[in-house]
Design a protein around this motif. Structure first.
Motif, short mmCIF file in Angstrom:
data_model
loop_
_atom_site.label_atom_id
_atom_site.label_comp_id
_atom_site.label_asym_id
_atom_site.label_seq_id
_atom_site.Cartn_x
_atom_site.Cartn_y
_atom_site.Cartn_z
N TYR A 38 0.85 -1.19 0.00
CA TYR A 38 0.00 0.00 0.00
C TYR A 38 0.88 1.24 0.00
CZ TYR A 38 1.03 -0.75 4.98
OH TYR A 38 1.65 -1.00 6.17
N THR A 39 0.30 2.39 -0.28
CA THR A 39 1.07 3.64 -0.30
C THR A 39 1.51 4.01 1.11
OG1 THR A 39 -1.03 4.88 -0.22
CG2 THR A 39 0.00 4.56 -2.38
N ARG A 40 2.71 4.61 1.20
CA ARG A 40 3.32 4.90 2.50
C ARG A 40 3.40 6.40 2.79
NH1 ARG A 40 5.65 0.15 4.34
NH2 ARG A 40 4.64 -1.54 3.18
N GLN A 41 2.92 7.25 1.89
CA GLN A 41 2.92 8.69 2.12
C GLN A 41 1.53 9.24 1.82
OE1 GLN A 41 7.21 9.05 0.09
NE2 GLN A 41 6.41 11.02 0.72
N THR A 42 1.31 10.47 2.28
CA THR A 42 -0.01 11.08 2.12
C THR A 42 -0.28 11.42 0.67
OG1 THR A 42 0.11 12.03 4.34
CG2 THR A 42 -1.47 13.02 2.81
N LEU A 43 -1.46 11.02 0.19
CA LEU A 43 -1.94 11.41 -1.12
C LEU A 43 -2.98 12.52 -0.97
CD1 LEU A 43 -2.35 7.88 -2.73
CD2 LEU A 43 -0.82 9.66 -3.54
N LEU A 44 -2.96 13.47 -1.89
CA LEU A 44 -3.94 14.55 -1.90
C LEU A 44 -5.08 14.17 -2.83
CD1 LEU A 44 -1.49 17.58 -2.16
CD2 LEU A 44 -2.46 16.57 -0.10
N ALA A 45 -6.31 14.35 -2.37
CA ALA A 45 -7.47 13.95 -3.15
C ALA A 45 -8.08 15.16 -3.84
CB ALA A 45 -8.51 13.30 -2.24
N SER A 46 -8.28 15.06 -5.15
CA SER A 46 -8.94 16.14 -5.89
C SER A 46 -10.37 16.33 -5.40
CB SER A 46 -8.92 15.86 -7.39
OG SER A 46 -9.68 14.68 -7.69
N ASP A 47 -10.99 15.25 -4.94
CA ASP A 47 -12.34 15.29 -4.38
C ASP A 47 -12.38 14.39 -3.16
OD1 ASP A 47 -14.99 15.29 -3.73
OD2 ASP A 47 -15.71 14.47 -5.63
N PRO A 48 -12.17 14.96 -1.97
CA PRO A 48 -12.14 14.13 -0.76
C PRO A 48 -13.44 13.38 -0.50
CG PRO A 48 -11.21 16.30 -0.33
CD PRO A 48 -11.85 16.37 -1.68
N ASN A 49 -14.53 13.84 -1.08
CA ASN A 49 -15.82 13.19 -0.86
C ASN A 49 -16.14 12.12 -1.90
OD1 ASN A 49 -16.50 14.82 1.42
ND2 ASN A 49 -16.96 16.50 0.01
N ALA A 50 -15.22 11.90 -2.82
CA ALA A 50 -15.45 10.88 -3.85
C ALA A 50 -15.44 9.49 -3.22
CB ALA A 50 -14.39 10.97 -4.93
N GLY A 51 -16.14 8.58 -3.84
CA GLY A 51 -16.13 7.21 -3.37
C GLY A 51 -14.83 6.51 -3.72
N ALA A 52 -14.79 5.22 -3.43
CA ALA A 52 -13.57 4.46 -3.66
C ALA A 52 -13.31 4.26 -5.14
CB ALA A 52 -13.68 3.10 -2.97
N LEU A 53 -12.03 4.29 -5.49
CA LEU A 53 -11.57 3.93 -6.83
C LEU A 53 -11.25 2.45 -6.84
CD1 LEU A 53 -9.01 6.70 -7.87
CD2 LEU A 53 -10.99 5.97 -9.20
N VAL A 54 -11.84 1.70 -7.76
CA VAL A 54 -11.58 0.28 -7.86
C VAL A 54 -11.38 -0.07 -9.33
CG1 VAL A 54 -12.39 -2.04 -7.31
CG2 VAL A 54 -13.13 -0.11 -5.90
N GLY A 55 -10.31 -0.77 -9.64
CA GLY A 55 -10.10 -1.17 -11.02
C GLY A 55 -8.74 -1.76 -11.25
N TYR A 56 -8.55 -2.28 -12.45
CA TYR A 56 -7.29 -2.86 -12.85
C TYR A 56 -6.35 -1.76 -13.35
CZ TYR A 56 -9.57 -7.35 -12.41
OH TYR A 56 -10.24 -8.45 -11.91
N ALA A 57 -5.10 -1.86 -12.97
CA ALA A 57 -4.13 -0.80 -13.21
C ALA A 57 -3.68 -0.74 -14.67
CB ALA A 57 -2.91 -1.00 -12.31
#
Length: 236
Positions: A38-57
């Motif tokens: 998993y990611t180890r540093q803080t990510l900034l969200a363009s939309d903090p209220n957006a739902g989860a992103l799920v998909g193949y990379a």
């Protein structure tokens, strides 16, 4: 990994829970703690209220700090090949991009144009350690999780695509199943996918052993001791 591995029911369930829940559920499915992709540093969200992103990379690497020494024609052709690769994604997919400039990342690849184009291709959103901009103009329903915000595109260009990448410690191969939200992102191990829905339900049921008593008006230390004992007996 094939797109058929992710059933419609599992996709729908994963979209209703946050990434910390999935992180814990993976450990439930594995029967032990220690999951670490998993990611180890803080990510900034363009939309903090957006739902989860799920998909193949769908993966790529970029750079922007200094001008490229490659032939401009080569860069242009790679750019078009990259867009074709993104446009040909099938099933639920999202973009994972590693900015090779790392802590010196300065070139915003993700602004109004690129987000709109990738959304048009049917991709669900982006996870990157790089830069985003145009926050007031990004399309809706296309979340960007980025390492930073900046005003310039600098000398940004695609260096490679359909290649393994690393974003803040998270190692991603093309086709890996990703779950991400404002907390960060993770790679769901292929082996747990068939049992992940059940693991999520078991995790949530275990958490209720503490949460429901704690929310009661009669909650006290004695009730906590009883609830915690039941919780400890069942958690991973």
């Amino acid at each position: 990994m094939t797109a058929g591995t992710l059933t419609p029911d599992l996709l729908k369930r994963l979209q209703t829970v946050d990434t910390p829940t999935v992180c814990n559920a993976i450990e439930v499915a594995q029967g032990q703690r220690g999951f670490a992709n998993y990611t180890r540093q803080t990510l900034l969200a363009s939309d903090p209220n957006a739902g989860a992103l799920v998909g193949y990379a769908r993966t790529a690497t970029i750079a922007a700090l200094v001008p490229s020494t490659e032939d401009p024609a080569v860069i242009r052709q790679r750019r078009m090949d990259y867009y074709r690769y993104m446009a040909e994604s099938t099933g639920p997919s999202l973009v994972v991009i590693e900015d090779l400039d790392g802590d010196d990342a300065v070139g915003a690849y993700w602004g109004e144009i690129n987000t709109t184009v990738h959304k048009g291709f049917g991709l669900a959103g982006v996870v990157t350690n790089g830069v985003m901009r145009d926050l007031g103009d990004l399309p809706t329903d296309f979340p960007v999780l980025a390492g930073r915000i900046g005003p310039s595109h600098a000398f940004v260009r695609v260096e490679a695509f359909d290649t393994p990448v690393t974003v803040f410690g998270m190692e991603v191969a093309p086709g890996d199943l990703i779950h991400a939200d404002r907390h960060g992102a993770l790679v769901i191990p292929e082996a747990v996918i068939p049992v992940l829905a059940d693991a999520i339900e078991r995790l949530l049921a275990t958490e209720k052993l503490v949460l429901e008593p704690a929310r009661s008006a009669s909650f006290d230390f004695a009730a906590f001791e009883q609830a915690w004992a039941a919780f400890e007996a069942t958690r991973t």
